[in-house]
Write an enzyme that holds these catalytic residues in place. Structure first.
Site, short mmCIF file in Angstrom:
data_model
loop_
_atom_site.label_atom_id
_atom_site.label_comp_id
_atom_site.label_asym_id
_atom_site.label_seq_id
_atom_site.Cartn_x
_atom_site.Cartn_y
_atom_site.Cartn_z
N HIS A 718 0.84 -1.00 0.09
CA HIS A 718 0.01 -0.09 -0.03
C HIS A 718 0.80 1.19 -0.10
CE1 HIS A 718 -3.37 -2.56 2.29
NE2 HIS A 718 -3.02 -3.04 0.91
N LEU A 737 -1.29 0.18 21.32
CA LEU A 737 -2.69 -0.51 21.33
C LEU A 737 -2.90 -1.19 22.54
CD1 LEU A 737 -3.41 -1.16 17.53
CD2 LEU A 737 -4.58 0.64 19.02
N ASP A 739 -1.33 -1.14 25.55
CA ASP A 739 -1.44 -0.24 26.52
C ASP A 739 -2.45 0.50 26.77
OD1 ASP A 739 1.33 -1.14 26.92
OD2 ASP A 739 2.36 0.61 26.19
#
Length: 918
Positions: A718, A737, A739
């Protein structure tokens, strides 16, 4: 006549309350407010010095010599709304007033914190403190005026005038050029100087008066000063610093701007700081001036400022203070800093003076490069809008014309956001693009540009889901009108085709012209276009999915784009009925074709962009989404809604946007998120989780952990899948994420297990999910051509060819192989005889009676005479006796002395190829 050179500012315009008032433009101004709030521009509680600490300080340079107060005011307003920390302007009272007026006008629209106002002065001759000048009457009338074209500030204007001169014997009228340099707009870039073909342009240097500057600094609306110095000799700086006296005590920041002067640069900076330190009660900043006044030229202009920063970073004992880039800075500067590893890189502070008025949480360290100052490029991208507004309305305030303000603000946010890393979750403002579902079982679509395969797949999905109403209401095709036949289950239906959007909306009253959702499947959309679209969408409460997306799906209700793949995959993933999982990923569509999806509460308009081949196939894409659809179906009750935000660098909607939307949908019990390395999109979700905005379970994974195995940075599939630093790595995002409270497995292989464990342990056992009642979806009839290819059916032929045979190694015409036709030099007539008459005829091709018949009849008679062996005389006499005129070419007016051209050509051909012809 010489030009009288002066530095005078234009006067500010008066508000045109009688004609225009921003209260009459409430809707557009409200869009401006929404754009500022949802972007996450700094709130009133933050301070500019915090930006220096974090490395996201942005300064607008209006220009040390740019003194057009109208543009300065409007620039200040726009960039205040965009969230700059400082506005740098000329050391002139009228210009300072204009900057402050623009700031306050911006704060009346949205109450933001006030950026610092900085004035610029010089200690000696400096490129920033000069003006172009020339006498236009000395310019030849036939000059091509390249100076007008090259001036980035539109500061040169020349017009032809007639000049009358009194002479002893009468008067003389001459054509001359008038106008010249508009001094208040000229900021001394010097580009006009070398292009003048007659060497008429001069540069006038000047130095700001220290006494007048000191008085300006004592005003309560000036917060900072910037002193431009050459860096090689420190004596001029010392003289100016002493002349300013105690006026610097009123300031919050003292900046020194200097170019890179080789090895002596650092020692000069240290010497200058030694001079300032005894009378420096404020913060100090070093402006690393790379290539002055060149940021609007192109991408490469920023290299020198980045190289300056890299040299400074390599120095062990750095000068005291903050560092900021300038000179050639533009939209590519942040990218260059990232490549050098200098963007928002932390430097441990060694001197407590940096921490004056600093929060304790920021006191221990600060960014190596505090930020970036934008001058020519910042003025250019907003100046286009200001110029357009000026040509239409004159010298006006931009807030009186909110449509121009919105466009200018979108451009400014595009630039400032590269440094600020604007994010919907910053500054306590959490942008929610929608409160619930985007689609339903009654959603219908209007497709722009006919693409049979994706439309048929949408209709097949409708049939699987048991929809009573097809999801495609109409097709918009600029090149055609009428209808298109497609299948809805076993029934063949006719879908109307319209040539314009307006006609389609008129024919389908449920198609509200006020759009709400835009889905862009096309890959390769220019980033500037995407950013403006995103800015407009957020300002007007629209939803953008993409670019480079495979679309979205609500299980059992509606699908748009190529998401979920083939019918077999849809059935395997149980997407024909709703489950309990909301899923969002960065899955991307690879072909160049695109779809724009416009949605009102009842209708979606899907616009497919043509590829280079109109009938090219539309392949299935979106491997990330399809793989997770399968995994989720195996271990949960299935998808409720799935969205692919696309793989571009700037997605129209973020992962957190859709997670927050899922959080508001009662049927969604848990969320699954699949991100990837590159960009900082996942951190908006991190902030949402930390702020408690999400109260449903989130299982997440960021792919791309293998990137660390490569020695250099790798661009994955991408456009956005490329790490620009540690924070953009998959490992850092996964940890953030985790945490913040999301369930993050140790590897992608464990992702499916984590989803299953989470669903069973936390949702099924707690009774939050009721098992879905399974049913067998209806069988989609197979298309005849597919069934024939697979050998499932046989069908009789409808056409039997008796003239060509393609069963052998090569085609045959009436039994003659194609190779023989070519080798024997057969012409068009020969081939037609084989195909039409099924035999080889004499090589004579004529025109029949339908098109006149003269040549055809003449040929018939001539051939009959030839076959009988008649001479031309015998042929003509025989025709006379029969009373038959000999057919020929031409008209009655054509005679021997006025021949028909066609006859001449035939005669020439006959004499050339048949020697016996007389």
């Amino acid at each position: 006549m010489a030009l009288c050179f002066s530095i005078n500012a234009t006067t500010l315009p008066q508000h045109h309350h009688g004609k225009v008032n921003y209260r009459s433009n409430k809707k557009c101004l409200e869009s401006v407010r929404n754009l500022v709030k949802t972007t996450g521009v700094a709130s009133v509680v933050s301070a500019p010095q915090e930006s220096l600490q974090k490395g996201n300080w942005v300064k607008l340079i209006c220009g040390a010599s740019f003194e057009d107060v109208v543009d300065v005011r409007n620039l200040s307003l726009v960039y205040t709304l965009a969230g700059v920390d400082c506005i740098d302007c000329a050391a002139d009272a009228s210009i300072v007033n204009a900057v402050n007026e623009g700031i306050e006008a911006a704060r009346e629209i949205v109450y933001l914190r006030k950026p610092w106002v900085m004035i610029s002065v010089n200690d000696d001759e400096d490129l920033h403190f000069r003006k172009a000048e020339f006498d236009p009457e000395e310019c030849p009338l036939d000059c091509s005026r390249p100076c007008e074209t090259i001036c980035p500030a539109s500061a040169i204007s020349l017009q032809k005038h007639q000049s009358t001169t009194e002479l002893s014997h009468g008067t003389e009228t001459l054509n001359v050029l008038k106008g010249g340099v508009i001094t208040e707009r000229c900021y001394g870039c010097g580009r006009c100087f070398p292009v003048c073909p007659y060497d008429k342009i001069r540069m006038a240097m000047y130095t700001r008066d220290a006494v007048a500057t000191a008085e300006l600094l004592k005003r309560n609306d000036v917060d900072a000063i910037e002193i431009h110095t050459g860096g090689r000799q420190t004596a001029p700086f010392e003289g100016l610093w002493n002349d300013l006296g105690n006026s610097t005590g009123y300031l919050k920041l003292v900046a020194v701007s200097l170019p890179y002067a080789g090895d002596s640069t650092i020692s000069s900076m240290n010497t200058i700081y030694t001079m300032m330190e005894p009378h420096l009660p404020s913060l100090n900043l070093w402006q690393l001036d790379g290539r002055p006044m060149s940021g609007d030229i192109g991408r490469g202009a920023t290299r020198e400022s980045i190289a300056f920063a890299a040299c400074l970073a390599a120095v062990k004992d750095k000068p005291h203070g903050f560092f900021q880039l300038a000179g050639g800075t533009n939209a590519h500067t942040v990218e260059g800093l990232k490549k050098e590893g200098l963007f928002q890189t932390t430097l441990v502070a060694e001197n407590s003076k940096d921490n004056i008025s600093m929060p304790t949480s920021l006191a221990s360290s600060h960014a190596l490069i505090g930020g970036i100052a934008y001058g020519g490029y910042a003025r250019k991208i907003v100046g286009r809008v200001l110029s357009s507004m000026r040509s239409q309305h004159g010298l006006v305030h931009i807030e009186d014309y909110p449509e121009h303000l919105l466009q200018a603000l979108a451009n400014a946010l595009d630039l400032v956001g590269t440094v600020k890393c604007y994010d919907p979750c910053q500054s306590g403002v959490l942008y929610t693009m929608a409160t619930g579902q985007l689609f339903s079982r009654t959603t219908q679509a209007l497709f722009y540009n006919y693409k049979q395969l994706p439309i048929q797949r949408m209709l097949d999905f409708d049939f699987l889901c048991g929809r009573e109403l097809p999801s495609v209401a109409g097709i918009i095709n600029p090149s055609a009108e009428g209808f298109q036949k497609l299948f809805f289950g076993q029934d063949e239906i006719a879908i109307p085709v319209h040539s314009t959007v307006e006609a389609a909306c008129t024919a389908h009253p449920t198609a509200d012209p006020t759009v709400r959702v835009v889905a862009i499947i096309a890959e390769g959309v220019p980033q500037a276009d995407t950013k403006q679209l995103i800015a407009y969408a957020r300002a007007n409460n629209k939803v953008v999915i993409g670019p480079a997306t495979v679309g979205g799906i609500q299980a059992g209700a509606f699908k748009i784009g190529e998401t979920s793949g083939t019918l077999d995959n849809i059935i395997a993933c149980k997407l024909y009925r709703p489950g309990s999982v909301g899923f969002v990923s960065k899955s991307v569509h690879l072909p160049s074709d695109g779809v724009l999806v416009y949605q009102s509460p009842l209708t979606i308009i899907a616009v497919y962009v043509k590829s280079s081949e109109n009938n090219a196939s539309f392949p299935t894409a979106g491997g990330m989404s399809n793989e997770l659809y399968n995994a989720i179906a195996r271990v949960t009750d299935g998808i409720y809604e799935g969205i692919a935000i696309g793989g571009d660098v700037f997605p129209g909607s973020t992962l957190s946007d859709h997670v927050l939307r899922f959080n508001n949908i009662p049927q969604v019990k848990m969320m699954v998120v699949l991100g990837e390395l590159g960009g900082r999109d996942e951190y908006s979700l991190v902030e949402a989780l930390k702020q408690g905005k999400v109260n449903k379970p989130v299982v997440a994974w960021v792919s791309g952990t293998c990137a660390r195995l490569f020695k250099s940075k790798v661009q994955f599939g991408h456009a956005g899948a490329k790490s620009g630093g540690e924070m953009e790595s998959a490992q850092a995002k996964n940890q953030a994420l985790k945490d913040a409270g999301a369930v993050v497995p140790n590897s992608y292989e464990a992702f499916e297990t984590a989803i299953r464990k989470h669903l069973r342990n936390w949702l099924v056992d707690e009774g939050k999910i009721t098992p879905v009642k399974e049913f067998t979806p209806p069988q989609i009839p197979e298309d005849l051509n597919i069934a024939i290819k697979s050998g499932k059916v046989r069908a009789p032929t409808h056409i039997i060819s008796t003239i060509s045979d393609e069963r052998g190694e090569e085609p045959c015409y009436a039994g003659m192989p194609m190779s023989s036709i070519v080798e024997q030099g057969y012409g068009v007539g020969d081939v037609i005889s084989l195909l039409w008459f099924k035999r080889s005829l004499p090589r004579l091709l004529t025109i029949g009676p339908r098109f006149g018949g003269a040549i055809d009849d003449a040929t018939r008679y001539f051939k009959d005479a030839y076959d009988k062996g008649l001479t031309p005389y015998e042929f003509v006499e025989g025709m006379k006796k029969k009373g038959i005129r000999v057919p020929g070419i031409g008209h009655r007016i054509k005679r021997g002395d006025n021949r028909d051209k066609r006859v001449e050509l035939l005669q020439r051909f006959a004499r050339t190829h048949f020697p016996s012809v007389k």
